[in-house]
Design a protein around this motif. Structure first.
Motif, PDB file in Angstrom:
ATOM      1  N   LYS A 240       0.837  -1.203   0.000  1.00  0.00           N
ATOM      2  CA  LYS A 240       0.000   0.000   0.000  1.00  0.00           C
ATOM      3  C   LYS A 240       0.867   1.247   0.000  1.00  0.00           C
ATOM      4  CE  LYS A 240      -4.070   1.823   2.332  1.00  0.00           C
ATOM      5  NZ  LYS A 240      -5.003   1.638   3.482  1.00  0.00           N
ATOM      6  N   ARG A 241       1.983   1.177   0.800  1.00  0.00           N
ATOM      7  CA  ARG A 241       2.855   2.351   0.866  1.00  0.00           C
ATOM      8  C   ARG A 241       3.516   2.596  -0.492  1.00  0.00           C
ATOM      9  NH1 ARG A 241       8.207   2.487   4.541  1.00  0.00           N
ATOM     10  NH2 ARG A 241       8.822   1.054   2.872  1.00  0.00           N
ATOM     11  N   ALA A 242       3.903   1.535  -1.138  1.00  0.00           N
ATOM     12  CA  ALA A 242       4.542   1.682  -2.446  1.00  0.00           C
ATOM     13  C   ALA A 242       3.589   2.333  -3.446  1.00  0.00           C
ATOM     14  CB  ALA A 242       5.004   0.319  -2.954  1.00  0.00           C
ATOM     15  N   THR A 243       2.331   1.892  -3.369  1.00  0.00           N
ATOM     16  CA  THR A 243       1.331   2.479  -4.281  1.00  0.00           C
ATOM     17  C   THR A 243       1.139   3.979  -4.008  1.00  0.00           C
ATOM     18  OG1 THR A 243       0.168   0.358  -4.395  1.00  0.00           O
ATOM     19  CG2 THR A 243      -1.061   2.334  -5.070  1.00  0.00           C
ATOM     20  N   VAL A 244       1.012   4.317  -2.706  1.00  0.00           N
ATOM     21  CA  VAL A 244       0.803   5.730  -2.331  1.00  0.00           C
ATOM     22  C   VAL A 244       2.020   6.566  -2.700  1.00  0.00           C
ATOM     23  CG1 VAL A 244       0.449   7.303  -0.391  1.00  0.00           C
ATOM     24  CG2 VAL A 244      -0.858   5.183  -0.524  1.00  0.00           C
ATOM     25  N   GLU A 245       3.224   6.040  -2.422  1.00  0.00           N
ATOM     26  CA  GLU A 245       4.424   6.822  -2.720  1.00  0.00           C
ATOM     27  C   GLU A 245       4.596   7.019  -4.226  1.00  0.00           C
ATOM     28  OE1 GLU A 245       7.630   4.810  -0.786  1.00  0.00           O
ATOM     29  OE2 GLU A 245       7.295   5.865   1.127  1.00  0.00           O
ATOM     30  N   SER A 246       4.245   5.991  -4.967  1.00  0.00           N
ATOM     31  CA  SER A 246       4.301   6.132  -6.425  1.00  0.00           C
ATOM     32  C   SER A 246       3.332   7.228  -6.892  1.00  0.00           C
ATOM     33  CB  SER A 246       3.954   4.802  -7.085  1.00  0.00           C
ATOM     34  OG  SER A 246       3.901   4.929  -8.479  1.00  0.00           O
ATOM     35  N   TRP A 247       2.138   7.201  -6.307  1.00  0.00           N
ATOM     36  CA  TRP A 247       1.136   8.230  -6.665  1.00  0.00           C
ATOM     37  C   TRP A 247       1.641   9.617  -6.253  1.00  0.00           C
ATOM     38  CZ3 TRP A 247      -1.608  11.967  -4.133  1.00  0.00           C
ATOM     39  CH2 TRP A 247      -2.678  12.531  -4.828  1.00  0.00           C
ATOM     40  N   LEU A 248       2.218   9.698  -5.034  1.00  0.00           N
ATOM     41  CA  LEU A 248       2.727  10.981  -4.558  1.00  0.00           C
ATOM     42  C   LEU A 248       3.827  11.525  -5.460  1.00  0.00           C
ATOM     43  CD1 LEU A 248       2.848  10.371  -0.686  1.00  0.00           C
ATOM     44  CD2 LEU A 248       1.316  11.927  -1.917  1.00  0.00           C
TER      45      LEU A 248
END
Length: 818
Positions: A240-248
């Motif tokens: 989930k963090r990887a997805t959010v950081e990618s989006w960020l």
């Protein structure tokens, strides 16, 4: 002419004038009423501007239902700056309220009930609003009527193909400016929309960023869990963090691009704002100031200030909106710092837009009503300054004070070069402080200096032949404005047109020459107050013609022949060809420093004397075409010798300032068969204060036809003074008449058959002991070699008449009474 015919003709003239007045009033009513009808036909932006004129201060319903009454009142006759006019304004207010109440009472039936209540409410509202300040009602209605007239005129010019080229050009410029405003409005709206999108995106980014921090916190807390559970949850949270950081990461890049795009859009908008502001301030406002300057020489009264204010207010509104947008961008950047040049870009944008608004505020602090350009010490004078963007920027929320000081030419130069930070004064002006007032009805912020007076003046060392009437000063008005709740503070200054300070009325003539030359030939953006020392003769002709037309209040200015006559006088030339003077230059010294050859006065002093004489006494005759004026003695002789005896013309005296003479052709009384052109001793203002020109011409029976062939009564009869009334209480009222004894013709004898003095034919050798009530006889000793008069050897006419009227008449009447 028999008395009954004279009375009949007088009555016919009277009735004709009354009919003309009635017709004029009818035309006036039709045209004014038509203005409101035309105003209702406006469309688009013009209609919006017309509707914006109305509100709580003056409802549009009042304008509609009282259109004819409102437009029939003499609003322009009320001087708004004169407190003594308040009573007149109060009567207009009371009449307006009464007319509204009357209109309300006329409404009947079910449909008229609500209108009756509404009109009654408006009557009470206007009464309570303006009862203590009726001049503000007049100011409001004048502003509305003038604005409507302008809007209707502009709309007519835009749709009519018969307008003049100048009006077409004006309409095109206005259309260009209005289109640019529409483009700016759309650009500002677009950046506002983009800014909102950026704000929403950034808010969502921050939410996601907070979500990422929460995930990291959860991962940090997994150490306390059993290994199996920790591994399962850690895998989920890391995914989930990887997805959010990618989006960020992607969104940060997107936000940065949004910010850069928005910055570029603001740069383009600022470029459009600068272009529009340059067009309005450096062209339209400068042209208005130039028209104001030429109005000092008699040019058309400067108009269009309300249009300029509407443009400047639109500019101020758009500039302020863009500035607020840029500041919000700065706030967003500070709220979420991202790598890149945004901070520098926004700082530059903020600086640029502050410069734009600073230029707008300082340039729109103008002098609406200039102080008199010939300023006499110890004499009351007035001026009005106005801030064209005051209402839009809410400057009136903290009313600024304006100070006026008089400064020299050198001090004005130092101020414009920013070499002087404080305002030194070259004199003392009383009542030189005034608070700016906001007039809600017109939306204007202005300061009215009503009772200023120049107590003393400090003159500088003059150069060479320069006189005190060539020294120029200026009135400096300065103030300080705060905008946006003291967020921006501007120190503003504006200089009046050059003024010449005099201490005595005898200096007025030369001071006016300095002002006329400056107004006519000053160049935009000049160093104060530099003017050319020489100008082309046609340029001066244009200035003289403008001055002359203004003083005559008519379209009949100086003809080409008149200007050739003036050129001959200025250049001591005999050429009658206008082309010979087209490329000649005339210097200031030739204009009003060096005396004309053989005279003790300058070219301007002679011309100004003519203007003053015509303005005070002969204006109607000039407008009727009865005065040729600009004709020399030889020209008059050549013109008259080909005409029948008794033909005469009126020409200005060459030898005397402000003099006019009658030249006529007649037989030489001493040499039958010989024809001569005679010239009367020139008349001046003093003479016409005793007896008018028309009456003097009426007195001289030998004058028959005004050149070339108009019967004199046809031209002058309407200006003759009516006959004196009969004796009252046994006293006979004396009557002044003039005669030229050599040309006196017998009139019909009175009853009794005894001829009176005025009936006798005189010759130069006849002596008249009872010459009461007439001007001195003209004899050969009073004529110069050219048939003109030696002024130094003649008696003061006014004093002579007074002496003649005392004893001889009184003695004769006493004997008659006894």
């Amino acid at each position: 002419m028999p008395p009954e015919i004279s009375v009949c003709r007088t009555r016919q003239l009277t009735w004709a004038r009354l009919d003309a007045k009635r017709a004029a009033r009818t035309r006036c009513r039709r045209s004014t009423m038509a203005m409101w009808i035309q105003a209702q036909q406006l469309q688009g932006e013009a209609l919006h501007q017309m509707q914006a004129l109305y509100g709580q201060h003056f409802p549009i319903e009042v304008r509609h239902y009282l259109a004819q009454w409102i437009e029939s009142q003499l609003w322009d006759s009320v001087e708004l700056d004169n407190p003594a006019e308040e009573a007149k304004a109060k009567r207009l207010l009371d009449n307006l309220v009464a007319e509204l109440q009357r209109k309300a009472q006329l409404q009947g039936g079910e449909d008229g009930f609500l209108l009756k209540i509404k009109l009654g409410h408006y009557a009470s509202q206007l009464k309570s609003t303006y009862d203590r300040c009726p001049l503000e009602l007049v100011r409001c209605i004048k502003h509305i009527l003038h604005s409507e007239q302008r809007l209707v005129q502009e709309a007519t010019n835009a749709t009519s193909g018969s307008g003049s080229q100048a009006m077409d050009s004006l309409s095109q410029r206005h259309q260009q400016i209005n289109q640019a405003f529409e483009e700016l409005r759309l650009a500002t709206q677009e950046t506002e929309n983009e800014l909102r999108k950026l704000q929403h995106s950034q808010e969502y980014f921050i939410i996601q960023y907070q979500e990422n921090l929460r995930i990291q916190a959860q991962l940090s807390s997994l150490s306390s869990l059993p290994p199996a559970e920790r591994t399962q949850r850690e895998t989920t949270l890391q995914s989930k963090r990887a997805t959010v950081e990618s989006w960020l990461t992607r969104e940060a890049s997107t936000l940065q691009k949004y910010r850069l795009d928005l910055s570029e859009q603001h740069q383009k908008t600022l470029g459009l704002l600068r272009k529009q502001q340059t067009l309005i301030l450096d062209e339209e406002l400068i042209q208005w100031k130039r028209r104001q300057q030429l109005a000092g020489n008699g040019g058309p009264h400067e108009g269009g200030l309300d249009v300029l204010q509407s443009w400047c207010e639109k500019l101020a509104d758009l500039i302020w909106q863009n500035r607020q947008q840029i500041r919000r961008c700065e706030h967003l950047t500070q709220q979420l710092p991202l790598p890149g040049p945004m901070e520098e870009l926004l700082s530059k944008l903020n600086s640029d837009i502050t410069d734009i608004i600073s230029a707008l505020v300082t340039s729109t602090f103008i002098i609406e009503k200039q102080p008199p350009q010939v300023l006499k010490t110890q004499t009351k004078f007035a001026a009005t300054v106005r801030l064209l963007v005051g209402g839009k920027l809410n400057v009136h929320m903290n009313p600024p004070q304006v100070k006026a000081v008089i400064v020299s030419e050198q001090q004005a130069k130092a101020l414009l070069k920013n070499e002087s930070t404080h305002s030194e004064s070259s004199g003392e002006i009383l009542n030189n402080n005034c608070v700016m007032e906001y007039h809600q009805a017109t939306g204007t912020l202005s300061a009215h200096f009503r009772n200023m007076s120049l107590k003393r003046i400090k003159r500088s060392d003059r150069r060479g032949a320069e006189s005190v009437t060539e020294e120029k000063f200026t009135v400096l008005f300065e103030s300080q404005f705060s905008v946006g709740g003291n967020e921006l503070v501007f120190h503003v200054k504006t200089l009046s047109l050059p003024v010449v300070v005099i201490v005595h009325g005898s200096q007025d003539n030369n001071a006016t020459a300095t002002v006329l030359w400056d107004n006519a030939f000053a160049e935009p953006g000049r160093v104060p107050f530099v003017v050319p020392d020489k100008v082309l003769w046609p340029q001066l002709c244009e200035a003289l013609d403008m001055k002359y037309k203004a003083e005559m209040h008519s379209g009949r200015g100086l003809s080409e022949d008149n200007l050739v006559f003036l050129a001959q006088k200025a250049f001591t030339s005999s050429s009658n060809n206008p082309e010979d003077y087209r490329n000649m230059t005339i210097s200031w010294a030739q204009f009003n420093r060096e005396s004309l050859p053989g005279r003790n006065f300058t070219f301007w002093q002679w011309f100004d004397g003519v203007v003053e004489l015509m303005k005070k006494h002969l204006k109607p005759h000039w407008n009727d075409g009865a005065i040729l004026g600009f004709v020399n003695k030889q020209q008059a002789q050549d013109m008259l010798m080909s005409k029948p005896n008794g033909t005469f013309l009126l020409r200005f005296s060459d030898s005397e300032i402000g003099g006019i003479t009658i030249a006529w052709v007649a037989e030489n009384p001493n040499k039958p068969g010989e024809r001569l052109v005679w010239n009367l001793l020139p008349y001046t203002t003093k003479d016409f204060s005793i007896r008018s020109l028309a009456d003097r011409i009426s007195d001289l029976n030998h004058l028959l036809f005004l050149y070339p062939d108009r019967p004199k009564d046809e031209v002058f009869a309407k200006y003759y003074t009516p006959p004196l009334s009969k004796a009252v209480d046994g006293y006979v009222k004396p009557e002044i008449k003039q005669v030229v004894p050599e040309f006196t013709t017998p009139n019909p004898e009175p009853s009794g058959g005894t001829p009176t003095f005025m009936d006798q034919t005189a010759s130069p050798s006849v002596s008249h002991p009872n010459n009461f009530g007439v001007y001195p006889s003209i004899n050969d000793t009073m004529l110069d070699a050219d048939g003109d008069f030696d002024l130094e050897d003649t008696m003061d006419v006014a004093r002579h008449v007074e002496e003649l009227l005392r004893r001889p008449m009184a003695n004769q009447w006493s004997s008659q009474q006894s």
